[in-house]
Write a protein that holds these residues in place. Structure first.
Motif, PDB file in Angstrom:
ATOM      1  N   ARG A 116       0.851  -1.214   0.000  1.00  0.00           N
ATOM      2  CA  ARG A 116       0.000   0.000   0.000  1.00  0.00           C
ATOM      3  C   ARG A 116       0.881   1.256   0.000  1.00  0.00           C
ATOM      4  NH1 ARG A 116      -3.267  -3.021   3.415  1.00  0.00           N
ATOM      5  NH2 ARG A 116      -2.348  -2.111   5.286  1.00  0.00           N
ATOM      6  N   GLU A 117       1.948   1.190   0.805  1.00  0.00           N
ATOM      7  CA  GLU A 117       2.837   2.334   0.932  1.00  0.00           C
ATOM      8  C   GLU A 117       3.497   2.720  -0.401  1.00  0.00           C
ATOM      9  OE1 GLU A 117       6.616   3.224   3.737  1.00  0.00           O
ATOM     10  OE2 GLU A 117       5.247   1.709   4.487  1.00  0.00           O
ATOM     11  N   VAL A 118       3.900   1.701  -1.174  1.00  0.00           N
ATOM     12  CA  VAL A 118       4.628   1.994  -2.423  1.00  0.00           C
ATOM     13  C   VAL A 118       3.758   1.846  -3.670  1.00  0.00           C
ATOM     14  CG1 VAL A 118       6.877   1.423  -1.426  1.00  0.00           C
ATOM     15  CG2 VAL A 118       5.581  -0.371  -2.607  1.00  0.00           C
ATOM     16  N   GLY A 119       2.445   1.693  -3.463  1.00  0.00           N
ATOM     17  CA  GLY A 119       1.521   1.632  -4.608  1.00  0.00           C
ATOM     18  C   GLY A 119       1.710   0.397  -5.465  1.00  0.00           C
ATOM     19  N   LEU A 120       1.983  -0.731  -4.804  1.00  0.00           N
ATOM     20  CA  LEU A 120       2.177  -1.981  -5.552  1.00  0.00           C
ATOM     21  C   LEU A 120       0.872  -2.767  -5.599  1.00  0.00           C
ATOM     22  CD1 LEU A 120       4.390  -3.994  -6.791  1.00  0.00           C
ATOM     23  CD2 LEU A 120       4.232  -5.144  -4.568  1.00  0.00           C
ATOM     24  N   PRO A 121       0.302  -2.995  -6.804  1.00  0.00           N
ATOM     25  CA  PRO A 121      -0.892  -3.848  -6.869  1.00  0.00           C
ATOM     26  C   PRO A 121      -0.507  -5.272  -6.452  1.00  0.00           C
ATOM     27  CG  PRO A 121      -0.371  -2.888  -9.025  1.00  0.00           C
ATOM     28  CD  PRO A 121       0.774  -2.577  -8.118  1.00  0.00           C
TER      29      PRO A 121
END
Ligand code: SF4
Length: 243
Positions: A116-121
């Motif tokens: 969530r922090e690094v925008g990883l799906p």
């Protein structure tokens, strides 16, 4: 005779004025100078500029990659590096080897919040398939044998899901660890790639092992004390008692 150049100005074999006029009339060359007559071959120019473009673009540009993630700390540098290579990275959690269930959940929650922090799906398979792991390694508990089986189990599922969901490639964060057998992982990945028809992306992520530690500390990620399976927990405990 007419001087013939390629796009970089390199001289090719000269040609006759008649041939040069035919090339110019057919749009296959452009006139650089009339006197002395110099022409540049259009096809050579087009091929060269296409090659230059291909060489300068990152290898993963415009391509999607499903990344098997073994834990939060190993995901840090791996995600950054693969993104830097141009891949659109999606994480995949499949680690039925991790024992006991509490430890599995702790590692899963760690990568979940980091993603969530690094925008990883992320793709999350349902359930905890510990039984699949134990059935696979039964009778092969010696480290060398069980690790090969464990890699194949996790990468096999990753390759399968990558194929089903239309990813261009798959890979694994296991490639970052100096404690894992990188050559073996690469061999298994490439074998599965041939079976599934999805490319296995090998990148020597070990170069980022130090950076992995720094990022894990910076983000306050949970750092496990053993590889994952019950056997590795026992081995780690025995090693620390022996020290
Ligand atoms: S030591 Fe690690 S790689 Fe080997 S079987 Fe156990 S969990 Fe899998």
């Amino acid at each position: 005779m007419v001087t013939v150049l390629d796009a970089s100005g390199q001289q090719l074999a000269p040609c006759s004025p008649e041939k040069a006029h035919r090339l110019l009339a057919g749009g296959r060359a452009r006139l650089v100078s009339q006197d002395p007559m110099v022409i540049e071959l259009a096809l050579v120019a087009a091929l060269r500029s296409r090659r230059v473009r291909a060489e300068s673009s990152p290898p993963g540009e415009g391509r999607s990659l499903l990344l098997h993630v073994c834990c939060g700390p190993c995901a840090t540098y791996s995600i950054n590096r693969l993104r830097q290579m141009g891949f659109a990275v999606t994480g995949f959690w499949y680690n039925p080897n991790v024992h006991p269930f509490d430890e599995h959940e702790r590692r899963r929650e760690c990568i979940s919040s980091y993603a969530r922090e690094v925008g990883l799906p992320m793709v999350w398979p349902e359930g905890y398939e510990a039984q699949a792991y134990f059935e696979a390694v039964a009778g092969h508990e010696a480290r060398a044998e069980r690790c090969a089986i464990c890699y194949r189990l996790r990468l096999g599922r990753t390759a399968q899901v990558a194929k089903q969901r239309g990813f261009d490639a798959f890979s694994t964060t296991l490639l970052i660890s100096p404690y894992q057998k990188q050559t073996l992982i690469r061999g298994i990945g490439e074998e599965l790639a041939t079976q599934q028809g999805v490319e296995f992306c090998f990148e020597n992520l070990r170069r980022g092992w130090g950076e992995r530690g720094r990022l894990a500390r910076e983000h306050g990620l949970y750092q496990q004390q053993y590889c994952g399976c019950t056997y590795s927990e026992q081995e780690a405990t025995e090693r620390s008692r022996a020290r």
